[in-house]
Design an enzyme around this catalytic site. Sequence first.
Site, PDB file in Angstrom:
ATOM      1  CG  ASP A 465      -2.377  44.705  39.261  1.00 34.66           C
ATOM      2  OD1 ASP A 465      -2.698  43.514  39.119  1.00 34.66           O
ATOM      3  OD2 ASP A 465      -2.343  45.511  38.318  1.00 34.66           O
ATOM      4  CD  GLU A 532      -1.860  40.163  35.841  1.00 41.32           C
ATOM      5  OE1 GLU A 532      -2.835  39.835  36.544  1.00 41.32           O
ATOM      6  OE2 GLU A 532      -1.711  41.286  35.347  1.00 41.32           O
TER       7      GLU A 532
END
Length: 862
Positions: A465, A532
């Site tokens: 992330d 994702e």
Amino acid sequence: MKKKYLFSIIMVSVILSSVCTGQNKSNQKILLRDNWAIQSAGEIREDGKAISAISYKPEKWYPARVPSTVFGTLVENKVYPDPYFGTNIESIPGYFTQRNGEISPNSPFRPAWWYRTVFSVPSDFKGKNIWLKFHSINYKANIWLNGTLVADTSEIQGAYRLYNLNITNLAQTGVSNCLALEIFPPGGTDLTITWVDWNPTPPDRGAGIWYDVTLYATGPVAIENTFVKTKLNLPSTDKARITISTELRNNTGRKITGVLKGKIENIKFSRKITLGPKENRLVVLDPEEFKQLEIANPRLWWPHTVGPQNLYDLSLTFDIKGKTSDEDNTRFGIREITSWMNNFDGKHTRVFQINGKNIVIRGGGYVEDMMLRPSDKRIDTDILYAKHIGLNALRLEAPRGPDHLFDKCDEEGIMIMVGWCCCSSWERWKNWTPQVTDIAQKSWHDQIVRLRNHPSVFDWLLGSDYHPTPDVEKMYIQILNDYDGTRPWQSSATQDSSTVSGHTGLWMGPFPRVYAYRPPVYWYGKLEFNTEAGPSGEQISPIETMRKMMPASELWPISKSWNIRLHKNFFPDARNALFSRYGEPSGVEEYSMKSQVLQYEATRAMFEAYAGNKYRSSGIIYWMYNSAWPSLYWQLYDYFFAPNGAFYGAKKACENLHIQYSYDDGSVRVVNGYYKEFSGLKASAKLYTDGMKLISAKETAVDIGQDESKKVIPISLPEEQGGIYFLKLTLTDNSGKEISSNFYWLSGNGDEKADFKALNNLPRVKLNYTVSPLRIVNGRYIATVEVENPSATLAFAVNPKIIKDVSKDLVLPVFWDDNYFSLLPGEKRELKVEFYAADAGTEKPALAIEGWNIVKEEKELR
């Protein structure tokens, strides 16, 4: 105590080294899987010297196998109830109310736990160097053998570390030996495994021995860390240059001269080498020295959607005076992964290439079992399902998985994206101490060297992330340059630019809606490589496996057994979409069926959009692919291997030569994923009202280039608002044989405000069907089912199943050509189904056919 441990290490002259190779030590390899026992250190008064003695009696210890975690072993021993059923996990001492929390001081999993086994060292190991290889211990350990400390927690720590311990001076050949590990669970800034928001965190945080413990022997010189680097002469691919590197370790105190010999099929080569006392040398064999390592017309490795999975075997031996000291066998594939950046309209989309050819990445996020219980059978099914869907990739958020996973992906042609995990110490770089940084460096090295020979591994991610701090990013890059250099890598799985490496060409988010639900039209605006995403915030399983997850009393109304399997950030949007588009269900069976239809509609559109817009969009990783426990979100099939609507929506979208509807501009496209042209095709599109009145029929000839997406037919819905329209698409070859078909239900209100509640009023349809006799091939049953809709009404979301004739449980895994499909009035479909004979157990398999408005029927298969 620590000084005593260190003194013991010095006295026994144990050599400890980090290694990372999946090498096969021929017949010398022994896996220590059985005859283990575990017990909490809080229940034991003795120290490691006593516990690792053969004479020690482990009374009231729990029988175990390795690999295993502490929690998994206790569940196997019935200490705790099945945590996967109902809300049992909440009753486990130390249960985490918040995921990825710290183990509480009063938890039974807070103390260290001992793993102990007794094993025999073969007599023919006498006079050789004897090694113990550990692949992933979570998190720290003191390792004892036969009453002596081999290594302590100052050296054995890090969940992703790999170790070889030279136990020659301690192991006793021809008799029993005792190995004991005192394993400490992770905490604080430890670089351990995490499950983020995929499933509950197990109360031991995965403490234990994750993967295999291996015993093997070598002669005076060992071969380690072999690497086969291949380079193609792109774009022609008619030559491959092979460079081989390997480490030779002289374990003696004397100089040794020997011959390193290599063989790849009919290609042979050798070099005479002299090693100094205790020398460890990197040896490189390249085409400059050995012309035979330049191969003409090599057999290439491809993802399964575009070519064969050719693999080669390299055999290396080191011979001393004609006697083999060690041998190493390495499997590899000749292929080249590259990428380029498509810069347009201020966007940066990374496009991956295989052997010089662009490829759309279509994959999913892969996870292991929550208790990390090993199962080659589960892995085999996971990979076969990916192929059946038509996916070509999986993403691992952390390099998790046994060697079998990577071997299977090599064999079956599934590419793997590997990188570190988000939302954990792996991304809290500012909290890292020098010791933590050192563990990160060694962990990255170990995993890169372990995985670099696998042709299936196509990309590295340095972060998830977030991108690492500049110093950590440079550290990771240096390791990649030193130990691999054959694959692309990015600083993170996001679009954030790093000051070290710039744009990633990838995209993540926006959180949370792309993980919950977005309507079909949304995905056509996502021009990117998305690492994702998925309209998967609530994915109710087929009713048969819902019953395996919870007591019957908790199936309806929605209960805590549902809620513990959902995530508060994601299910509300998906549930609201289900209710607004299809109507609020009144029972669990209706809820399950409607969920499959929503999943199919949304997931098909997502995969179709990314392929249809290539290469402004270049890839999508569906979040997620599978589940670590019985979950109700983020999955293409559930924990019990029951495919859901998303599974078959993805399967439809991932056809390699495919006809599809584009929700953004109303066009029909043909999308070719092959590296060859097709001519003489015919595309047709028929539009119907909800009363099955034909209002438009169009067809056109189609020629399509290799790897092309082409608009072929415009579609216009009637201008009046409201109503449901059905669109039937077909693509045929020049002989009239159907190549691809697709069926859409479209709303006159537009996709974002779609209302399909009128589907609830469809009349019931009784289908005609026939089933061929069962054939059995290599343990698989194969049958052909022909289904016909004899009515004047649409047969919507037809769902054939293979069930057990008495229990009515699903036979799983199962491989249908298609499912949740619809039949126009008078339409026939022929489907093939395959399943394993053993999975029916003692019951007889039967065919059940049901669906949205289908009269349920069953028929025994013979």
